[in-house]
Scaffold this active site. Structure first.
Site, PDB file in Angstrom:
ATOM      1  N   SER A  26      53.223  61.713  44.637  1.00 13.33           N
ATOM      2  CA  SER A  26      52.503  61.764  43.355  1.00 13.33           C
ATOM      3  C   SER A  26      53.353  62.385  42.255  1.00 13.33           C
ATOM      4  O   SER A  26      52.865  62.624  41.153  1.00 13.33           O
ATOM      5  CB  SER A  26      51.207  62.569  43.519  1.00 13.33           C
ATOM      6  OG  SER A  26      51.505  63.858  44.020  1.00 13.33           O
ATOM      7  N   ASN A 113      45.921  72.928  48.454  1.00 12.94           N
ATOM      8  CA  ASN A 113      44.541  72.547  48.122  1.00 12.94           C
ATOM      9  C   ASN A 113      43.926  73.458  47.054  1.00 12.94           C
ATOM     10  O   ASN A 113      43.313  72.979  46.101  1.00 12.94           O
ATOM     11  CB  ASN A 113      43.670  72.535  49.382  1.00 12.94           C
ATOM     12  CG  ASN A 113      44.171  71.529  50.403  1.00 12.94           C
ATOM     13  OD1 ASN A 113      45.073  70.735  50.102  1.00 12.94           O
ATOM     14  ND2 ASN A 113      43.617  71.568  51.602  1.00 12.94           N
ATOM     15  N   THR A 158      18.337  46.738  12.337  1.00 12.95           N
ATOM     16  CA  THR A 158      17.942  46.813  13.742  1.00 12.95           C
ATOM     17  C   THR A 158      18.034  45.379  14.249  1.00 12.95           C
ATOM     18  O   THR A 158      17.789  44.433  13.478  1.00 12.95           O
ATOM     19  CB  THR A 158      16.501  47.348  13.928  1.00 12.95           C
ATOM     20  OG1 THR A 158      15.593  46.445  13.314  1.00 12.95           O
ATOM     21  CG2 THR A 158      16.318  48.728  13.311  1.00 12.95           C
ATOM     22  N   HIS A 159      18.406  45.212  15.483  1.00 15.96           N
ATOM     23  CA  HIS A 159      18.631  43.866  16.065  1.00 15.96           C
ATOM     24  C   HIS A 159      19.651  43.076  15.248  1.00 15.96           C
ATOM     25  O   HIS A 159      19.591  41.844  15.224  1.00 15.96           O
ATOM     26  CB  HIS A 159      17.331  43.050  16.146  1.00 15.96           C
ATOM     27  CG  HIS A 159      16.182  43.809  16.710  1.00 15.96           C
ATOM     28  ND1 HIS A 159      15.847  43.798  18.045  1.00 15.96           N
ATOM     29  CD2 HIS A 159      15.281  44.647  16.110  1.00 15.96           C
ATOM     30  CE1 HIS A 159      14.791  44.582  18.246  1.00 15.96           C
ATOM     31  NE2 HIS A 159      14.436  45.115  17.096  1.00 15.96           N
ATOM     32  N   SER A 280      48.746  38.141  11.966  1.00 12.11           N
ATOM     33  CA  SER A 280      48.814  37.110  13.002  1.00 12.11           C
ATOM     34  C   SER A 280      50.188  36.485  12.972  1.00 12.11           C
ATOM     35  O   SER A 280      50.789  36.323  11.906  1.00 12.11           O
ATOM     36  CB  SER A 280      47.744  36.054  12.722  1.00 12.11           C
ATOM     37  OG  SER A 280      48.120  34.817  13.296  1.00 12.11           O
ATOM     38  N   LYS A 286      45.940  36.129   7.908  1.00  9.30           N
ATOM     39  CA  LYS A 286      45.152  37.055   8.723  1.00  9.30           C
ATOM     40  C   LYS A 286      45.508  38.523   8.514  1.00  9.30           C
ATOM     41  O   LYS A 286      46.661  38.887   8.370  1.00  9.30           O
ATOM     42  CB  LYS A 286      45.314  36.729  10.213  1.00  9.30           C
ATOM     43  CG  LYS A 286      44.646  35.449  10.657  1.00  9.30           C
ATOM     44  CD  LYS A 286      43.132  35.445  10.476  1.00  9.30           C
ATOM     45  CE  LYS A 286      42.418  36.336  11.454  1.00  9.30           C
ATOM     46  NZ  LYS A 286      42.452  35.816  12.828  1.00  9.30           N
ATOM     47  N   ASN A 288      44.008  41.658  10.705  1.00 11.96           N
ATOM     48  CA  ASN A 288      43.076  41.906  11.812  1.00 11.96           C
ATOM     49  C   ASN A 288      42.839  43.396  12.058  1.00 11.96           C
ATOM     50  O   ASN A 288      43.775  44.195  11.975  1.00 11.96           O
ATOM     51  CB  ASN A 288      43.613  41.263  13.093  1.00 11.96           C
ATOM     52  CG  ASN A 288      43.724  39.752  12.950  1.00 11.96           C
ATOM     53  OD1 ASN A 288      42.903  39.127  12.288  1.00 11.96           O
ATOM     54  ND2 ASN A 288      44.758  39.190  13.560  1.00 11.96           N
ATOM     55  N   GLU A 293      39.657  47.380  17.249  1.00 10.82           N
ATOM     56  CA  GLU A 293      39.422  46.558  18.447  1.00 10.82           C
ATOM     57  C   GLU A 293      39.977  47.223  19.699  1.00 10.82           C
ATOM     58  O   GLU A 293      39.335  47.241  20.752  1.00 10.82           O
ATOM     59  CB  GLU A 293      40.061  45.178  18.268  1.00 10.82           C
ATOM     60  CG  GLU A 293      39.303  44.301  17.297  1.00 10.82           C
ATOM     61  CD  GLU A 293      40.070  43.026  16.972  1.00 10.82           C
ATOM     62  OE1 GLU A 293      39.445  41.967  16.966  1.00 10.82           O
ATOM     63  OE2 GLU A 293      41.286  43.090  16.722  1.00 10.82           O
ATOM     64  N   TYR A 320      39.000  69.336  51.714  1.00 12.05           N
ATOM     65  CA  TYR A 320      39.985  68.496  51.037  1.00 12.05           C
ATOM     66  C   TYR A 320      40.330  67.259  51.869  1.00 12.05           C
ATOM     67  O   TYR A 320      40.454  67.324  53.094  1.00 12.05           O
ATOM     68  CB  TYR A 320      41.276  69.289  50.765  1.00 12.05           C
ATOM     69  CG  TYR A 320      42.339  68.451  50.073  1.00 12.05           C
ATOM     70  CD1 TYR A 320      42.350  68.316  48.689  1.00 12.05           C
ATOM     71  CD2 TYR A 320      43.296  67.759  50.807  1.00 12.05           C
ATOM     72  CE1 TYR A 320      43.307  67.524  48.056  1.00 12.05           C
ATOM     73  CE2 TYR A 320      44.257  66.963  50.176  1.00 12.05           C
ATOM     74  CZ  TYR A 320      44.244  66.856  48.804  1.00 12.05           C
ATOM     75  OH  TYR A 320      45.186  66.064  48.180  1.00 12.05           O
ATOM     76  N   LYS A 328      44.021  62.597  39.633  1.00  5.85           N
ATOM     77  CA  LYS A 328      44.894  62.913  38.509  1.00  5.85           C
ATOM     78  C   LYS A 328      45.186  61.745  37.569  1.00  5.85           C
ATOM     79  O   LYS A 328      45.128  61.891  36.355  1.00  5.85           O
ATOM     80  CB  LYS A 328      46.196  63.521  39.032  1.00  5.85           C
ATOM     81  CG  LYS A 328      46.022  65.017  39.297  1.00  5.85           C
ATOM     82  CD  LYS A 328      47.167  65.630  40.033  1.00  5.85           C
ATOM     83  CE  LYS A 328      47.134  65.315  41.505  1.00  5.85           C
ATOM     84  NZ  LYS A 328      45.929  65.845  42.196  1.00  5.85           N
TER      85      LYS A 328
END
Ligand code: ARG
Length: 464
Positions: A26, A113, A158-159, A280, A286, A288, A293, A320, A328
């Site tokens: 690790s 541990n 709403t909606h 783009s 474009k 964006n 996002e 353990y 991690k």
């Protein structure tokens, strides 16, 4: 330098296969814990000195060597060896190389541990303060935008259908509140992590009479763990942290979604700065909202981190098990992701331009004050359900004849209810609708200004 053998090699007749070494190692990620590990080891050396496992001269040498290892790691002058599994065994090997045989005394009474659990708790406590600081920066940006757009009216939804008019500032403050609770959750996770597990040994505790309370104090922990099995076996504190990360990302993802929709040609409510958008490779026109996002998209991986650890832990018998090493990468990934999003968001918000005209125009179309007209009738004694039905019919009529309610004459209104008076249309403006929501938590300008003030004060006194 001579290569150190694995500290646990004694009972093995065959060397570990390369595949096992690669599979179990690790070091490539737990190197991140080297500072915590060394700080912990220094404190532990002192504790061992008090119980005469180390003498004063050995203790001094070991501590100096650990400090030197810290500096060398900081400057990238030491390379961890994957054959030595993890950061803990690597640092121990560096120590032995530096001070010789006496370096082999440091691990008395300690297990990786309890060591790794303590490292991880130290790490998380620190990261909580980092994340909370960054959340505050984002809250400040939201307040800034709330303040400078205090007059901007927008349609509330709403909606995804136009519902009632709002102050844009009220909308920003909604996110301020979510972030306030997020901060509390991180602080709570920090508190859960603030328990020192060192002294728990592998599982049953340590046979040396080390001063755990003193160690905790030296390492800046508020408490010591109360059960050695629990201390080495659980990662609930890390899961709490990941849950806080997930909720934060959920909030940021919703904000991102709104910024994305608002910056469409169709909505045209805001313009994100060129600095926080991308183009783009094929369509020259474009621009964006990729940052928003990606923030929305990265929410998925943070949820994944939470679920990874929940799932790792669910079937483990005490205490353990090596499965726990999987904690991690999930944690580090969540920390990196959350910090990356929080790092870029404030500036993106501060540099975005609000199109007040477009927002206002949108709040005037779509019968957003129909509820207010129903309330007018309620004030005249009409039961709300009846008023609702009457205004519903007015809306249907207006829709069919393609007009706004405010253009109806009093005569036309009276055909729907005799209770309508000459003042009815006064209640149809977005401004009067907003002003009437004058309660704690409402969107009336006085309330929103109050909320901004309170929030400013809150952030100023927030010591977190
Ligand atoms: N690298 C291990 C982890 O992160 C440290 C503990 C290893 N303990 C053991 N008994 N193999 O969990």
């Amino acid at each position: 330098m001579k290569k150190e053998a694995k500290p646990w090699a004694g009972r093995f007749r065959l060397p570990t296969s390369k595949a096992t070494e690669a599979f179990t190692s690790s070091v490539h990620y737990d190197i991140r814990l080297y500072k915590q590990d060394i700080i912990q080891s220094i404190a532990y050396a002192r504790a061992l000195t008090k119980v005469h496992v180390l003498n004063a001269a050995e203790s001094k040498k070991i501590i100096q060597a650990l400090e030197a290892i810290m500096r060398e790691l900081e400057h990238g002058r030491l390379k961890l060896d994957p054959e030595l599994e993890d950061v803990h065994m690597n640092i121990e090997a560096f120590l032995i190389q530096k001070v010789g045989e006496m370096g082999k005394k440091l691990h008395a009474g300690r297990s990786r541990n309890d060591q790794v659990a303590t490292d991880l708790r130290m790490y998380l406590k620190y990261e909580v303060t980092e994340v909370v600081f960054l959340i505050k920066k984002l809250q400040e940006a939201l307040l800034e935008q709330a303040e400078s757009n205090i007059k901007v009216i927008m349609p509330g939804y709403t909606h995804m259908q136009r519902a009632q008019p709002l102050l844009l500032s009220h909308h920003f403050l909604a996110y301020y509140e979510m972030l306030r609770r997020d901060k509390e959750r991180f602080l709570a996770a920090g508190k859960a992590a603030d328990v020192m597990t060192l002294g728990s040994g592998a599982l049953a505790g340590t046979a040396f009479d080390i001063d755990r309370e003193g160690l905790a104090k030296e390492l800046g922990f508020a408490r010591v763990s109360r059960n050695s099995l629990d201390a080495v076996a659980d990662r609930d504190f890390a899961i709490e942290f990941l849950a806080a990360c997930s909720l934060l990302m959920m909030h940021l993802s919703r904000l991102s979604e709104e910024l994305i929709i608002w910056s469409t040609f169709e909505f045209n409510f805001i313009k994100l700065s060129d600095k926080y958008t991308t183009g783009s490779s094929i369509m020259p026109q474009k621009k964006n909202p990729d940052v928003a996002e990606l923030a929305r998209g990265k929410t998925g991986r943070v949820y994944g981190d939470l679920f990874a650890l929940l799932t790792v832990m669910k079937g483990l018998p005490l205490a353990y098990n090596r499965d726990i090493q999987e904690d991690k990468e999930a944690l580090f990934d969540a920390v990196d992701t959350v910090k990356a999003v929080l790092g870029i968001y404030p500036e993106m918000l501060l540099t975005m331009k609000v199109n007040a005209e477009e927002m206002k125009a949108a709040s005037k179309k779509g019968f957003l004050t129909a509820t207010d007209l129903a309330y007018y009738l309620v004030r005249r004694g009409v039961p709300f359900r009846e008023a609702h039905a009457i205004v519903g019919k007015i809306v249907a009529y207006c829709e069919e004849s393609n007009m706004q309610i405010e253009y109806l004459s009093l005569q036309q209104l009276k055909q729907f209810s005799p209770e309508f008076g000459y003042d009815a249309t006064r209640f149809l403006s977005a401004e009067s609708s907003i002003a009437s929501r004058d309660m704690t938590g409402g969107t009336a300008p006085v309330r929103v200004k109050e909320a901004i003030k309170r929030a400013r004060k809150e952030l100023l006194h927030d010591q977190a």
